[in-house]
Scaffold this motif. Structure first.
Motif, PDB file in Angstrom:
ATOM      1  N   THR A  17      97.797 -35.498 -61.890  1.00 45.32           N
ATOM      2  CA  THR A  17      97.464 -35.783 -60.545  1.00 45.32           C
ATOM      3  C   THR A  17      96.013 -36.772 -60.854  1.00 45.32           C
ATOM      4  O   THR A  17      95.251 -36.664 -61.866  1.00 45.32           O
ATOM      5  CB  THR A  17      96.519 -34.583 -59.943  1.00 45.32           C
ATOM      6  OG1 THR A  17      97.588 -33.571 -59.566  1.00 45.32           O
ATOM      7  CG2 THR A  17      95.615 -34.768 -58.784  1.00 45.32           C
ATOM      8  N   VAL A  18      95.943 -37.897 -60.161  1.00 39.05           N
ATOM      9  CA  VAL A  18      95.002 -38.974 -60.565  1.00 39.05           C
ATOM     10  C   VAL A  18      93.974 -38.864 -59.191  1.00 39.05           C
ATOM     11  O   VAL A  18      94.320 -38.791 -58.072  1.00 39.05           O
ATOM     12  CB  VAL A  18      95.613 -40.313 -60.532  1.00 39.05           C
ATOM     13  CG1 VAL A  18      94.406 -41.405 -60.724  1.00 39.05           C
ATOM     14  CG2 VAL A  18      96.419 -40.344 -61.606  1.00 39.05           C
ATOM     15  N   ILE A  19      92.783 -38.663 -59.529  1.00 35.17           N
ATOM     16  CA  ILE A  19      91.595 -38.699 -58.563  1.00 35.17           C
ATOM     17  C   ILE A  19      90.844 -40.049 -58.497  1.00 35.17           C
ATOM     18  O   ILE A  19      90.504 -40.273 -59.625  1.00 35.17           O
ATOM     19  CB  ILE A  19      90.679 -37.366 -58.684  1.00 35.17           C
ATOM     20  CG1 ILE A  19      91.539 -36.293 -58.418  1.00 35.17           C
ATOM     21  CG2 ILE A  19      89.488 -37.594 -57.687  1.00 35.17           C
ATOM     22  CD1 ILE A  19      90.943 -35.076 -58.499  1.00 35.17           C
ATOM     23  N   ILE A  20      90.792 -40.647 -57.324  1.00 36.09           N
ATOM     24  CA  ILE A  20      90.056 -41.850 -57.379  1.00 36.09           C
ATOM     25  C   ILE A  20      89.019 -41.915 -56.121  1.00 36.09           C
ATOM     26  O   ILE A  20      89.301 -41.698 -55.119  1.00 36.09           O
ATOM     27  CB  ILE A  20      91.072 -43.015 -57.051  1.00 36.09           C
ATOM     28  CG1 ILE A  20      92.193 -43.092 -57.839  1.00 36.09           C
ATOM     29  CG2 ILE A  20      90.262 -44.688 -57.110  1.00 36.09           C
ATOM     30  CD1 ILE A  20      93.170 -44.036 -57.603  1.00 36.09           C
ATOM     31  N   PRO A  21      87.705 -42.268 -56.444  1.00 34.07           N
ATOM     32  CA  PRO A  21      86.828 -42.312 -55.511  1.00 34.07           C
ATOM     33  C   PRO A  21      86.618 -43.757 -54.899  1.00 34.07           C
ATOM     34  O   PRO A  21      86.825 -44.882 -55.648  1.00 34.07           O
ATOM     35  CB  PRO A  21      85.386 -41.988 -56.370  1.00 34.07           C
ATOM     36  CG  PRO A  21      85.652 -42.524 -57.721  1.00 34.07           C
ATOM     37  CD  PRO A  21      87.174 -42.526 -57.767  1.00 34.07           C
ATOM     38  N   SER A  22      86.342 -43.734 -53.741  1.00 37.43           N
ATOM     39  CA  SER A  22      86.055 -44.678 -52.997  1.00 37.43           C
ATOM     40  C   SER A  22      84.577 -45.056 -53.076  1.00 37.43           C
ATOM     41  O   SER A  22      83.818 -44.232 -52.812  1.00 37.43           O
ATOM     42  CB  SER A  22      86.518 -45.033 -51.610  1.00 37.43           C
ATOM     43  OG  SER A  22      86.069 -46.035 -50.827  1.00 37.43           O
ATOM     44  N   ILE A  23      84.077 -46.303 -53.265  1.00 39.64           N
ATOM     45  CA  ILE A  23      82.655 -46.577 -53.241  1.00 39.64           C
ATOM     46  C   ILE A  23      82.150 -46.563 -51.740  1.00 39.64           C
ATOM     47  O   ILE A  23      82.298 -47.616 -50.899  1.00 39.64           O
ATOM     48  CB  ILE A  23      82.183 -47.920 -53.855  1.00 39.64           C
ATOM     49  CG1 ILE A  23      82.657 -47.828 -55.421  1.00 39.64           C
ATOM     50  CG2 ILE A  23      80.869 -48.334 -53.908  1.00 39.64           C
ATOM     51  CD1 ILE A  23      82.722 -49.168 -56.090  1.00 39.64           C
ATOM     52  N   CYS A  24      81.634 -45.478 -51.141  1.00 42.52           N
ATOM     53  CA  CYS A  24      81.396 -45.297 -50.006  1.00 42.52           C
ATOM     54  C   CYS A  24      79.757 -44.907 -49.605  1.00 42.52           C
ATOM     55  O   CYS A  24      78.931 -45.080 -50.352  1.00 42.52           O
ATOM     56  CB  CYS A  24      82.323 -44.073 -49.445  1.00 42.52           C
ATOM     57  SG  CYS A  24      81.696 -42.537 -50.342  1.00 42.52           S
ATOM     58  N   VAL A  25      79.747 -44.502 -48.219  1.00 43.85           N
ATOM     59  CA  VAL A  25      78.462 -44.407 -47.934  1.00 43.85           C
ATOM     60  C   VAL A  25      77.700 -43.107 -48.941  1.00 43.85           C
ATOM     61  O   VAL A  25      78.516 -42.062 -49.080  1.00 43.85           O
ATOM     62  CB  VAL A  25      78.268 -43.794 -46.446  1.00 43.85           C
ATOM     63  CG1 VAL A  25      79.293 -42.586 -46.032  1.00 43.85           C
ATOM     64  CG2 VAL A  25      76.764 -43.519 -45.755  1.00 43.85           C
ATOM     65  N   GLY A  26      76.597 -43.251 -49.105  1.00 44.77           N
ATOM     66  CA  GLY A  26      76.086 -42.305 -50.016  1.00 44.77           C
ATOM     67  C   GLY A  26      76.633 -41.989 -51.459  1.00 44.77           C
ATOM     68  O   GLY A  26      76.124 -41.206 -52.112  1.00 44.77           O
ATOM     69  N   ASN A  27      77.464 -42.942 -51.756  1.00 47.72           N
ATOM     70  CA  ASN A  27      78.138 -42.655 -53.145  1.00 47.72           C
ATOM     71  C   ASN A  27      78.727 -41.348 -53.319  1.00 47.72           C
ATOM     72  O   ASN A  27      78.759 -40.805 -54.486  1.00 47.72           O
ATOM     73  CB  ASN A  27      77.079 -43.035 -54.211  1.00 47.72           C
ATOM     74  CG  ASN A  27      76.956 -44.341 -54.156  1.00 47.72           C
ATOM     75  OD1 ASN A  27      77.609 -45.297 -53.974  1.00 47.72           O
ATOM     76  ND2 ASN A  27      75.659 -44.925 -54.639  1.00 47.72           N
ATOM     77  N   ALA A  28      78.878 -40.498 -52.315  1.00 43.23           N
ATOM     78  CA  ALA A  28      79.444 -39.177 -52.308  1.00 43.23           C
ATOM     79  C   ALA A  28      80.640 -39.017 -53.058  1.00 43.23           C
ATOM     80  O   ALA A  28      80.752 -38.064 -53.510  1.00 43.23           O
ATOM     81  CB  ALA A  28      79.699 -38.624 -50.821  1.00 43.23           C
ATOM     82  N   ALA A  29      81.524 -39.720 -52.974  1.00 41.79           N
ATOM     83  CA  ALA A  29      82.949 -39.615 -53.729  1.00 41.79           C
ATOM     84  C   ALA A  29      82.980 -39.844 -55.265  1.00 41.79           C
ATOM     85  O   ALA A  29      83.301 -39.291 -55.758  1.00 41.79           O
ATOM     86  CB  ALA A  29      83.904 -40.729 -53.166  1.00 41.79           C
ATOM     87  N   GLN A  30      82.036 -40.862 -55.416  1.00 46.79           N
ATOM     88  CA  GLN A  30      81.509 -41.096 -56.796  1.00 46.79           C
ATOM     89  C   GLN A  30      80.762 -39.841 -57.765  1.00 46.79           C
ATOM     90  O   GLN A  30      81.245 -39.280 -58.678  1.00 46.79           O
ATOM     91  CB  GLN A  30      80.766 -42.337 -57.161  1.00 46.79           C
ATOM     92  CG  GLN A  30      81.540 -43.763 -56.806  1.00 46.79           C
ATOM     93  CD  GLN A  30      80.387 -44.812 -56.801  1.00 46.79           C
ATOM     94  OE1 GLN A  30      79.833 -44.864 -55.555  1.00 46.79           O
ATOM     95  NE2 GLN A  30      80.228 -45.642 -57.661  1.00 46.79           N
ATOM     96  N   LEU A  31      79.839 -39.255 -56.684  1.00 50.20           N
ATOM     97  CA  LEU A  31      79.167 -38.192 -57.126  1.00 50.20           C
ATOM     98  C   LEU A  31      80.090 -37.040 -57.390  1.00 50.20           C
ATOM     99  O   LEU A  31      80.070 -36.055 -58.189  1.00 50.20           O
ATOM    100  CB  LEU A  31      78.044 -37.860 -56.417  1.00 50.20           C
ATOM    101  CG  LEU A  31      76.859 -38.792 -56.048  1.00 50.20           C
ATOM    102  CD1 LEU A  31      76.030 -38.364 -55.083  1.00 50.20           C
ATOM    103  CD2 LEU A  31      76.357 -38.978 -57.447  1.00 50.20           C
ATOM    104  N   ALA A  32      81.144 -36.797 -56.521  1.00 48.15           N
ATOM    105  CA  ALA A  32      82.124 -35.825 -56.559  1.00 48.15           C
ATOM    106  C   ALA A  32      82.761 -36.032 -57.894  1.00 48.15           C
ATOM    107  O   ALA A  32      83.152 -34.951 -58.569  1.00 48.15           O
ATOM    108  CB  ALA A  32      83.039 -35.663 -55.523  1.00 48.15           C
TER     109      ALA A  32
END
Length: 247
Positions: A17-32
Motif C-alpha cells: 500500500t503506497v500513501i502519497i500526500p498532496s501539498i495542500c491547504v495547511g499542509n495537512a496531508a504532509q503532516l498526516a
C-alpha cells in the motif's frame, strides 16, 4: 530519479500500500504522513529527485531515525505491513508537474493500492451539516473495498465527483494519472481551515485507519486505544521562537 540507500536494492512495491500526500491547504496531508512515519517508525529507504522538486536538505525529522537527513521527496517503508509512504518537503514546480506525475506512476504502478491524502478549503463545503470528509475512488478500488465503502456505520464520507478540489494541490491530477494506469487508487481529503492543522492531520490518519486497519494497525493495547507519535520536527512547526533581542 530514484536513489535507494542500498545500491543492491530495487524498489519492489508488489502487494504494498503506497500513501502519497498532496501539498495542500495547511499542509495537512504532509503532516498526516509525518504522523504515520513516526508512529509506525518507518525506515527511510531512499529519496527521489526530479526537476519538479525544489531542492531541500536538512536534519532528521523523526526521533526513531536521529541520524537520517531529509530531502525534497523521501521514501519510508514498513516491511511488516507492506507499507510505503512518500513524503514531500517542498512544493512542486508547475511546468514539470505533469512529467513528475507520470514518472511517479511508473515507479509505483505495481503496488496493490495507492491512497492519496489531501485537504480542501473549509468554505468550499457547501452544506454545513455535511461530513467534513470526501473521497474519490477508482472502480477497481471500489470493487476491492466494497465492504468498507458500502458500510454506512464505517464510512460517512461524501463521494467527490467534481473536476476540482480547491486547495487540494495536485491531488486530483495525480489520482487521474493512477486511474488511467489501472492502479487501485483512492483520494481522501478533509475540508479544513488554514492554520495549525496538526489536529486535522491526526484526524486524517484516524479516518484512514478506519478504512484500512489491516495494514496501518495503529490501535494499541487491549482497550482499543489509538496511539500516535508526534515527530520531533513538529517542535518548530511554525519556526523558531521570537528572540528576546527584538524587545
Amino acid at each position: 530519479m530514484l536513489f535507494l540507500k542500498s545500491k543492491e536494492e530495487t524498489l519492489d512495491v508488489t502487494d504494498y500500500t503506497v500513501i502519497i500526500p498532496s501539498i495542500c491547504v495547511g499542509n495537512a496531508a504532509q503532516l498526516a504522513c509525518d504522523l504515520l512515519i513516526a508512529s509506525k517508525q518507518l525506515k527511510r529507504i531512499g529519496s527521489v529527485t526530479h526537476p519538479a522538486l525544489i531542492p531541500v536538505f536538512g536534519p532528521s525529522a523523526y526521533q526513531h531515525e536521529p541520524n537520517e537527513k531529509v530531502s525534497s521527496c523521501e521514501l519510508y517503508e514498513g516491511v511488516e505491513d507492506k507499507l510505503l509512504v512518500i513524503q514531500f518537503r517542498a512544493p512542486w514546480i508547475a511546468r514539470h508537474t505533469r512529467n513528475f506525475q507520470q514518472q511517479l506512476v511508473e515507479l509505483i504502478k505495481g503496488a496493490k493500492r495507492v491512497i492519496i491524502l489531501s485537504g480542501s478549503f473549509g468554505f468550499e463545503k457547501r452544506v454545513i451539516e455535511a461530513s467534513p470528509w470526501a473521497y474519490r475512488a477508482s472502480e477497481n478500488f471500489k470493487l476491492a473495498h466494497a465492504a468498507q465503502l458500502g458500510n454506512p456505520d464505517l464510512i460517512k464520507w461524501k463521494e467527490h465527483t467534481g473536476e476540482a478540489i480547491y486547495g487540494g494541490g495536485n491531488a486530483l491530477q495525480l489520482f487521474k494519472a493512477f486511474d488511467e494506469a489501472q492502479v487501485q487508487v483512492m483520494l481522501l481529503f478533509r475540508y479544513l481551515i488554514e492554520g495549525d492543522n496538526s489536529t486535522d492531520a491526526s484526524l486524517i490518519v484516524r479516518e484512514l485507519n478506519e478504512l484500512c486497519e489491516d495494514f496501518l494497525q495503529l490501535r494499541g493495547g487491549g482497550d482499543g486505544s489509538f496511539k500516535l507519535t508526534v515527530p520531533k520536527s513538529w517542535n518548530l512547526l511554525f519556526g523558531n521562537d521570537v528572540t528576546e533581542f527584538l524587545f
